[in-house]
Motif scaffolding. Structure first.
Motif, PDB file in Angstrom:
ATOM      1  N   ILE A 129       2.199  16.877   6.663  1.00  0.00           N
ATOM      2  CA  ILE A 129       3.502  15.667   6.856  1.00  0.00           C
ATOM      3  C   ILE A 129       2.492  14.568   5.488  1.00  0.00           C
ATOM      4  CG2 ILE A 129       3.496  13.437   8.047  1.00  0.00           C
ATOM      5  CD1 ILE A 129       4.043  16.116   9.409  1.00  0.00           C
ATOM      6  N   GLY A 130       3.600  13.894   5.038  1.00  0.00           N
ATOM      7  CA  GLY A 130       3.477  13.049   3.338  1.00  0.00           C
ATOM      8  C   GLY A 130       2.363  13.466   2.990  1.00  0.00           C
ATOM      9  N   THR A 131       3.266  14.921   2.042  1.00  0.00           N
ATOM     10  CA  THR A 131       2.390  16.010   1.569  1.00  0.00           C
ATOM     11  C   THR A 131       2.872  15.313  -0.184  1.00  0.00           C
ATOM     12  OG1 THR A 131       2.764  18.567   0.873  1.00  0.00           O
ATOM     13  CG2 THR A 131       4.056  17.462   1.177  1.00  0.00           C
ATOM     14  N   LYS A 187      11.531   1.781   3.281  1.00  0.00           N
ATOM     15  CA  LYS A 187      10.410   2.934   4.468  1.00  0.00           C
ATOM     16  C   LYS A 187       9.363   3.474   3.184  1.00  0.00           C
ATOM     17  CE  LYS A 187       9.897   5.849   7.261  1.00  0.00           C
ATOM     18  NZ  LYS A 187       9.468   5.906   9.055  1.00  0.00           N
ATOM     19  N   ASN A 188       9.761   3.211   2.067  1.00  0.00           N
ATOM     20  CA  ASN A 188       8.709   3.811   1.156  1.00  0.00           C
ATOM     21  C   ASN A 188       7.546   2.842  -0.208  1.00  0.00           C
ATOM     22  OD1 ASN A 188       5.913   5.398  -0.029  1.00  0.00           O
ATOM     23  ND2 ASN A 188       7.159   6.269  -1.225  1.00  0.00           N
ATOM     24  N   CYS A 189       6.493   1.473  -0.094  1.00  0.00           N
ATOM     25  CA  CYS A 189       6.406   0.737  -0.974  1.00  0.00           C
ATOM     26  C   CYS A 189       6.163   1.190  -1.561  1.00  0.00           C
ATOM     27  CB  CYS A 189       5.821  -0.606  -0.060  1.00  0.00           C
ATOM     28  SG  CYS A 189       7.108  -1.679   0.705  1.00  0.00           S
ATOM     29  N   THR A 210       5.785  18.388   3.982  1.00  0.00           N
ATOM     30  CA  THR A 210       7.177  17.888   4.645  1.00  0.00           C
ATOM     31  C   THR A 210       6.653  16.020   3.694  1.00  0.00           C
ATOM     32  OG1 THR A 210       6.843  16.586   6.569  1.00  0.00           O
ATOM     33  CG2 THR A 210       7.543  18.769   6.576  1.00  0.00           C
ATOM     34  N   ASP A 211       7.866  15.560   3.438  1.00  0.00           N
ATOM     35  CA  ASP A 211       7.851  14.501   3.267  1.00  0.00           C
ATOM     36  C   ASP A 211       8.673  13.939   2.814  1.00  0.00           C
ATOM     37  OD1 ASP A 211       5.272  12.802   1.075  1.00  0.00           O
ATOM     38  OD2 ASP A 211       7.246  11.858   0.438  1.00  0.00           O
ATOM     39  N   LEU A 212       8.851  12.274   2.331  1.00  0.00           N
ATOM     40  CA  LEU A 212      10.416  11.863   2.353  1.00  0.00           C
ATOM     41  C   LEU A 212      11.297  11.874   1.005  1.00  0.00           C
ATOM     42  CD1 LEU A 212       9.606   8.227   3.301  1.00  0.00           C
ATOM     43  CD2 LEU A 212      10.613   9.272   4.653  1.00  0.00           C
ATOM     44  N   GLY A 262      -2.788  15.140   7.649  1.00  0.00           N
ATOM     45  CA  GLY A 262      -2.234  13.723   7.215  1.00  0.00           C
ATOM     46  C   GLY A 262      -3.287  13.383   6.209  1.00  0.00           C
ATOM     47  N   ARG A 263      -2.672  13.407   5.153  1.00  0.00           N
ATOM     48  CA  ARG A 263      -3.489  12.136   4.068  1.00  0.00           C
ATOM     49  C   ARG A 263      -3.067  10.910   3.486  1.00  0.00           C
ATOM     50  NH1 ARG A 263      -6.505  15.942  -0.663  1.00  0.00           N
ATOM     51  NH2 ARG A 263      -4.638  15.618  -1.584  1.00  0.00           N
ATOM     52  N   ASN A 264      -3.775  10.096   3.378  1.00  0.00           N
ATOM     53  CA  ASN A 264      -3.391   8.918   2.682  1.00  0.00           C
ATOM     54  C   ASN A 264      -2.322   8.536   2.520  1.00  0.00           C
ATOM     55  OD1 ASN A 264      -5.929   8.759   1.638  1.00  0.00           O
ATOM     56  ND2 ASN A 264      -5.475   9.488  -0.709  1.00  0.00           N
ATOM     57  N   ASP A 296      11.570  14.921   5.079  1.00  0.00           N
ATOM     58  CA  ASP A 296      11.984  14.342   6.329  1.00  0.00           C
ATOM     59  C   ASP A 296      10.859  13.238   6.772  1.00  0.00           C
ATOM     60  OD1 ASP A 296      13.105  14.707   8.648  1.00  0.00           O
ATOM     61  OD2 ASP A 296      11.555  15.685   9.529  1.00  0.00           O
ATOM     62  N   ASP A 297      12.129  13.113   7.814  1.00  0.00           N
ATOM     63  CA  ASP A 297      10.755  11.420   8.197  1.00  0.00           C
ATOM     64  C   ASP A 297       9.828  11.654   8.712  1.00  0.00           C
ATOM     65  OD1 ASP A 297      10.084   8.958   8.867  1.00  0.00           O
ATOM     66  OD2 ASP A 297      11.714   7.795   8.601  1.00  0.00           O
ATOM     67  N   ALA A 298       8.397  11.798   8.743  1.00  0.00           N
ATOM     68  CA  ALA A 298       7.933  11.854  10.123  1.00  0.00           C
ATOM     69  C   ALA A 298       7.477  11.351  10.842  1.00  0.00           C
ATOM     70  CB  ALA A 298       6.313  12.204   9.112  1.00  0.00           C
ATOM     71  N   GLU A 299       8.424  10.410  11.079  1.00  0.00           N
ATOM     72  CA  GLU A 299       8.592   8.622  11.760  1.00  0.00           C
ATOM     73  C   GLU A 299       9.462   9.854  13.322  1.00  0.00           C
ATOM     74  OE1 GLU A 299       6.254   5.615  11.591  1.00  0.00           O
ATOM     75  OE2 GLU A 299       6.881   5.005  10.037  1.00  0.00           O
TER      76      GLU A 299
HETATM   77  C1  LIG Z   1      -0.047   8.066  -0.685  1.00  0.00           C
HETATM   78  S1  LIG Z   1       0.884   9.047  -0.784  1.00  0.00           S
HETATM   79  C2  LIG Z   1      -0.181  10.828  -0.490  1.00  0.00           C
HETATM   80  C3  LIG Z   1       0.446  12.353  -0.672  1.00  0.00           C
HETATM   81  C4  LIG Z   1      -0.395  13.420   0.005  1.00  0.00           C
HETATM   82  N1  LIG Z   1      -0.622  13.221   1.458  1.00  0.00           N
HETATM   83  C5  LIG Z   1      -1.866  13.345  -1.209  1.00  0.00           C
HETATM   84  O1  LIG Z   1      -3.145  12.701  -0.344  1.00  0.00           O
HETATM   85  O2  LIG Z   1      -1.720  13.381  -1.936  1.00  0.00           O
HETATM   86  C6  LIG Z   1       2.249   9.354   0.631  1.00  0.00           C
HETATM   87  C7  LIG Z   1       3.106  10.392   0.561  1.00  0.00           C
HETATM   88  O3  LIG Z   1       3.395   9.874   2.034  1.00  0.00           O
HETATM   89  C8  LIG Z   1       5.316   9.840   2.506  1.00  0.00           C
HETATM   90  N2  LIG Z   1       5.702   9.103   3.958  1.00  0.00           N
HETATM   91  C9  LIG Z   1       5.678   7.786   3.309  1.00  0.00           C
HETATM   92  N3  LIG Z   1       6.036   7.729   4.750  1.00  0.00           N
HETATM   93  C10 LIG Z   1       6.670   9.031   5.015  1.00  0.00           C
HETATM   94  C11 LIG Z   1       7.150   9.376   6.124  1.00  0.00           C
HETATM   95  N4  LIG Z   1       7.918   8.074   7.016  1.00  0.00           N
HETATM   96  N5  LIG Z   1       7.236  10.155   6.452  1.00  0.00           N
HETATM   97  C12 LIG Z   1       6.858  11.287   5.338  1.00  0.00           C
HETATM   98  N6  LIG Z   1       6.508  11.236   4.051  1.00  0.00           N
HETATM   99  C13 LIG Z   1       6.438  10.078   3.531  1.00  0.00           C
HETATM  100  C14 LIG Z   1       5.307   9.473   0.749  1.00  0.00           C
HETATM  101  O4  LIG Z   1       6.749   9.813  -0.070  1.00  0.00           O
HETATM  102  C15 LIG Z   1       3.737   9.679  -0.264  1.00  0.00           C
HETATM  103  O5  LIG Z   1       4.492  10.710  -1.014  1.00  0.00           O
END
Ligand SMILES: C[S@@+](CC[C@H](N)C(=O)[O-])C[C@H]1O[C@@H](n2cnc3c(N)ncnc32)[C@H](O)[C@@H]1O
Length: 348
Positions: free
Chosen positions: A110-112, A68-70, A133-135, A170-172, A152-155
């Motif tokens: 999202i994906g914090t 899910k997260n690489c 929210t984040d995985l 949502g960033r990066n 939470d899984d944002a998907e």
């Molecule tokens: C590269 S990091 C970016 C973190 C943050 N947005 C930032 O800019 O600092 C990507 C984040 O997305 C989270 N993530 C990956 N897939 C996700 C999903 N399906 N739902 C929620 N979070 C997810 C990861 O756990 C990770 O913390």
């Protein structure tokens, strides 16, 4: 034995005992360990939010599935995310967002990640409620009182109600999201009419205006993009970010591009500073973005993948190479109900 006088030994009664060496290891008195043999499997771990995979010296969070997260979620990654947040703040001249939000009451990230953006937003907008929210549970426990985090899984279908956020961000998330149209439809559903959504991404390609990019960085980028395509992650460009917002229904969409140099080679003072700061995270970033994708998706040997990251790092710190990539920030507004009705009328 000295330590047993202190309280901290109470929590680890075995601390004073010597660790016995495995006779099989003693028998094989020479040779080296193969770290790849020590990759753990979630199947052997108790079912809990803290399920991890240790691979190539990094820790990956696997509660929502191994692939899910690489990207890793270990402390090195958390430091990298926090440092990158500071760099992106400098890139945007101290702004946490570009959307023209005014007096927001509810903000969602999202994906914090480590939650650093959400925490800063909570400080900046102290009367707003900020939710991240984040995985992965990698957010701090101590936060401003108006900021909280959910795992939470944002998907998956969001549990947030329709029209309840003034700003969703949502960033990066390039290596996080497979289905952008569905994700953006949830952004749209949960944004209040008149509210804003903002997405920001680093692109997967790197550039050199004076053709000084080295072969390793070029190859590293080619491999990364190849793996991203195989994994079904969407290509990042100015156009693709705008389209994500427009297709979801957002209007007044704007996209901004910023250059993120690798190394302090730029003449311009701001870019020189940014490039210097990038040196602090470029090494770990190459591994965070590349290692799991190269080995798991492209089947490249872990040693070879690590070597490529190191070669690329050597190019980045070499003054002859002048490389950068782009950071895009795109935002859009959810139309007021009256605007949507008017548009529908026009088609009658
Ligand atoms: C590269 S990091 C970016 C973190 C943050 N947005 C930032 O800019 O600092 C990507 C984040 O997305 C989270 N993530 C990956 N897939 C996700 C999903 N399906 N739902 C929620 N979070 C997810 C990861 O756990 C990770 O913390």
């Amino acid at each position: 034995m000295e330590n047993q006088k202190h309280n901290y030994d109470i929590f680890n009664l075995n601390y004073a005992a010597a660790i016995e060496v495995d006779p099989a290891v003693l028998a094989a008195d020479e040779g080296e360990y193969d770290p790849s043999e020590y990759a753990t499997s979630t199947e052997t771990m108790p079912e809990s939010i803290h399920e991890y995979l240790y691979e190539n010296g990094r820790r990956y969070h696997t509660y929502f599935g191994v692939d899910k997260n690489c990207m890793p979620t270990d402390e090195m990654e958390q430091d990298r995310l926090d440092m990158h947040h500071e760099i992106l703040l400098h890139l945007l001249d101290g702004r946490l967002h570009l959307a023209p939000i005014e007096e927001p009451h509810r903000i969602l990230d999202i994906g914090t990640g480590t939650g650093i953006w959400a925490i800063d937003m909570a400080d900046q907008y102290s009367t707003a409620e900020v939710i991240g929210t984040d995985l992965s549970p990698i957010q701090p426990a101590w936060t401003p009182p108006n900021c909280r985090f959910e795992i939470d899984d944002a998907e998956k279908e969001w549990t947030f109600k329709d029209n309840t956020f003034d700003f969703i961000h949502g960033r990066n998330l390039t290596q996080s999201i497979n289905d952008w149209p569905t994700l953006m439809s949830q952004f749209y559903r949960c944004t209040k009419p008149g509210g804003w959504a903002e997405i920001a991404e680093i692109e997967g390609s790197v550039w050199s205006d004076d053709n000084t990019m080295g072969p390793a960085f070029k190859y590293w980028t080619e491999l990364l993009n190849k793996a991203l395509v195989i994994k079904g992650y969407q290509h990042v460009s100015r156009e693709s970010l705008a389209k994500r917002l427009e297709d979801a229904g957002f209007v007044d969409v704007k996209v901004y591009a910023f250059k993120q140099p690798y190394g302090p080679w730029a003449k311009n003072k701001k870019e020189k500073r940014l490039g210097g700061e990038m040196l602090l995270i470029a090494g770990p970033s190459l591994e965070s973005y590349g290692l799991a994708l190269f080995t798991r998706v492209l089947g490249i040997d872990a040693e070879e993948a690590t070597r490529l990251c190191r070669e690329t790092w050597k190019e980045i710190i070499n003054k002859k190479h002048h490389v950068y990539n782009n950071f895009y920030v795109a935002y859009g507004r959810k139309p007021e109900d009256s605007e949507v009705e008017r548009t529908a009328d026009a088609y009658l």
